[in-house]
Design a protein around this motif. Structure first.
Motif, mmCIF file in Angstrom:
data_model
loop_
_atom_site.group_PDB
_atom_site.id
_atom_site.type_symbol
_atom_site.label_atom_id
_atom_site.label_comp_id
_atom_site.label_asym_id
_atom_site.label_seq_id
_atom_site.Cartn_x
_atom_site.Cartn_y
_atom_site.Cartn_z
ATOM 1 N N LEU A 196 9.876 8.595 3.745
ATOM 2 C CA LEU A 196 10.947 7.610 3.600
ATOM 3 C C LEU A 196 11.412 7.108 4.967
ATOM 4 C CD1 LEU A 196 13.079 9.232 0.733
ATOM 5 C CD2 LEU A 196 11.734 7.109 0.604
ATOM 6 N N ALA A 197 11.525 8.038 5.908
ATOM 7 C CA ALA A 197 11.962 7.663 7.252
ATOM 8 C C ALA A 197 10.929 6.760 7.922
ATOM 9 C CB ALA A 197 12.194 8.925 8.091
ATOM 10 N N ALA A 198 9.634 7.093 7.739
ATOM 11 C CA ALA A 198 8.572 6.270 8.322
ATOM 12 C C ALA A 198 8.572 4.879 7.693
ATOM 13 C CB ALA A 198 7.221 6.953 8.110
ATOM 14 N N HIS A 199 8.808 4.821 6.380
ATOM 15 C CA HIS A 199 8.865 3.538 5.676
ATOM 16 C C HIS A 199 10.023 2.683 6.197
ATOM 17 C CE1 HIS A 199 8.621 0.605 2.480
ATOM 18 N NE2 HIS A 199 9.857 0.866 2.098
ATOM 19 N N LEU A 200 11.180 3.321 6.380
ATOM 20 C CA LEU A 200 12.354 2.608 6.880
ATOM 21 C C LEU A 200 12.109 2.079 8.286
ATOM 22 C CD1 LEU A 200 15.264 1.762 6.368
ATOM 23 C CD2 LEU A 200 16.012 3.973 7.274
ATOM 24 N N ASP A 201 11.407 2.865 9.093
ATOM 25 C CA ASP A 201 11.105 2.439 10.462
ATOM 26 C C ASP A 201 10.202 1.205 10.467
ATOM 27 O OD1 ASP A 201 11.168 2.914 13.378
ATOM 28 O OD2 ASP A 201 9.020 3.296 13.103
ATOM 29 N N VAL A 202 9.198 1.185 9.560
ATOM 30 C CA VAL A 202 8.305 0.029 9.455
ATOM 31 C C VAL A 202 9.092 -1.212 9.048
ATOM 32 C CG1 VAL A 202 6.387 -0.974 8.142
ATOM 33 C CG2 VAL A 202 6.234 1.385 8.967
ATOM 34 N N LEU A 248 -0.363 5.816 -22.020
ATOM 35 C CA LEU A 248 -0.737 6.487 -20.781
ATOM 36 C C LEU A 248 0.497 7.025 -20.057
ATOM 37 C CD1 LEU A 248 -3.434 4.041 -19.361
ATOM 38 C CD2 LEU A 248 -3.783 6.154 -20.631
ATOM 39 N N LYS A 249 0.420 8.265 -19.617
ATOM 40 C CA LYS A 249 1.510 8.883 -18.876
ATOM 41 C C LYS A 249 1.110 8.974 -17.413
ATOM 42 C CE LYS A 249 3.287 11.577 -22.782
ATOM 43 N NZ LYS A 249 3.618 12.937 -23.278
ATOM 44 N N LEU A 250 1.755 8.193 -16.594
ATOM 45 C CA LEU A 250 1.427 8.158 -15.176
ATOM 46 C C LEU A 250 2.264 9.167 -14.404
ATOM 47 C CD1 LEU A 250 1.230 4.287 -14.643
ATOM 48 C CD2 LEU A 250 -0.631 5.870 -15.142
ATOM 49 N N GLN A 251 1.618 9.901 -13.532
ATOM 50 C CA GLN A 251 2.320 10.875 -12.711
ATOM 51 C C GLN A 251 3.129 10.161 -11.634
ATOM 52 O OE1 GLN A 251 -0.228 13.637 -10.710
ATOM 53 N NE2 GLN A 251 1.428 14.918 -9.984
ATOM 54 N N VAL A 252 4.404 10.519 -11.502
ATOM 55 C CA VAL A 252 5.274 9.919 -10.493
ATOM 56 C C VAL A 252 5.373 10.875 -9.311
ATOM 57 C CG1 VAL A 252 7.583 9.062 -9.962
ATOM 58 C CG2 VAL A 252 6.602 8.685 -12.245
ATOM 59 N N ILE A 253 4.927 10.429 -8.164
ATOM 60 C CA ILE A 253 4.982 11.256 -6.945
ATOM 61 C C ILE A 253 6.040 10.647 -6.027
ATOM 62 C CG2 ILE A 253 3.691 12.123 -4.968
ATOM 63 C CD1 ILE A 253 1.150 11.819 -6.617
ATOM 64 N N LYS A 254 7.119 11.381 -5.801
ATOM 65 C CA LYS A 254 8.214 10.881 -4.975
ATOM 66 C C LYS A 254 7.902 11.056 -3.490
ATOM 67 C CE LYS A 254 11.836 11.603 -8.422
ATOM 68 N NZ LYS A 254 13.164 12.217 -8.720
ATOM 69 N N ALA A 255 8.343 10.109 -2.711
ATOM 70 C CA ALA A 255 8.116 10.170 -1.266
ATOM 71 C C ALA A 255 8.958 11.275 -0.648
ATOM 72 C CB ALA A 255 8.459 8.827 -0.635
ATOM 73 N N SER A 256 8.404 11.903 0.387
ATOM 74 C CA SER A 256 9.144 12.945 1.106
ATOM 75 C C SER A 256 10.148 12.298 2.060
ATOM 76 C CB SER A 256 8.170 13.814 1.894
ATOM 77 O OG SER A 256 7.568 13.056 2.937
ATOM 78 N N GLU A 257 11.033 13.101 2.630
ATOM 79 C CA GLU A 257 12.000 12.581 3.588
ATOM 80 C C GLU A 257 11.302 11.964 4.793
ATOM 81 O OE1 GLU A 257 15.230 12.309 3.344
ATOM 82 O OE2 GLU A 257 15.228 13.172 1.322
ATOM 83 N N THR A 258 10.224 12.616 5.241
ATOM 84 C CA THR A 258 9.466 12.096 6.386
ATOM 85 C C THR A 258 8.855 10.741 6.055
ATOM 86 O OG1 THR A 258 8.944 14.352 7.092
ATOM 87 C CG2 THR A 258 7.561 12.574 7.982
#
Length: 245
Positions: free
Chosen positions: A214-220, A202-212
């Motif tokens: 990533l910033a929201a994740h870091l804030d959490v 199975l080939k899984l699609q990798v969707i990278k997080a946007s800058e926005t």
């Protein structure tokens, strides 16, 4: 040559042990994962009426079945057709239980005496799609199998749909990784087992997080660390890594 039979039944109710009977058997043959067109489709006179709930599911009237053959009259043909094949059934315990009871009533051995094994596609689906609906209709939608003609349950139609579903569920595998002899010993009383699914292809699609994002994740993460009084493990690991660089 790999011979598989995709099988489905319709019944008068839910319990073979309390007298419900098979009223329709639908089987589709696969040779080396390809449809052969050599199908088996039989209606039976169950010698009893269907429950109202069952009638709403399959729509096969009691009057329609009155002139149909009894299961015992077709048992030889059924055994000959199934002989030596591997069965593919959705929620196999249900259909196998009914078939075993019908064979018992006409003095025959259980299903596992005639076939090579049984694959339960419901168990497969639960492993592949945990937490999701895994009814035949749900799998048709998920795997893009056209089920628009399925307004009521019908054994042959459902077997044909399940054949497409099974092929799509196992597409891309060089071979089906069927349970080995040790696993066979762990089969249940009806001989039902689950085909192991090879996820390596199975080939899984990798969707990278946007800058926005990533910033929201870091804030959490910062808020969680603040709530813990600066005791989060990742914060210590980040500080340690920074001091080493």
């Amino acid at each position: 040559m790999s011979r598989q039979i995709v099988l489905d039944t319709e019944t008068t109710g839910l319990s073979a042990e309390t007298g419900d009977r098979i009223i329709e058997l639908g089987c589709v043959e696969l040779l080396n994962r390809k449809l052969t067109g050599r199908n088996l489709h039989i209606y039976f006179n169950p010698e009893r009426d269907s429950h109202e709930d069952a009638l709403r599911v399959h729509g096969i009237s009691n009057d329609f079945l009155k002139d149909k053959p009894k299961f015992a009259e077709q048992a030889d043909e059924i055994v000959e057709y199934l002989q030596g094949a591997e069965l593919i059934i959705h929620n196999a315990a249900f259909d196998i239980g009914f078939l075993n009871k019908e064979f018992q009533l006409c003095g025959r051995m259980p299903v596992k005496s005639y076939v090579e094994g049984v694959i339960d596609t419901l168990a497969m689906a639960k492993e592949m799609f945990p937490g999701k609906r895994n009814s035949l209709d749900a799998l048709c939608d998920r795997l893009e199998v056209d089920n628009s003609g399925r307004t009521l349950h019908g054994a042959l139609l459902d077997a044909e749909l399940l054949a497409d579903v099974f092929i799509n569920m196992t597409r891309g595998q060089e071979a089906l990784l069927i349970a080995d002899e040790e696993s066979r010993d762990k089969s249940n009383a009806n001989g039902v087992r689950v085909a192991a699914v090879d996820f390596s292809t199975l080939k899984l699609q990798v969707i990278k997080a946007s800058e926005t994002e990533l910033a929201a994740h870091l804030d959490v993460l910062k808020q969680i660390d603040k709530s813990s009084g600066g005791k989060t493990i990742w914060q210590h690991a980040t500080e340690a890594q920074g001091s080493m660089s």
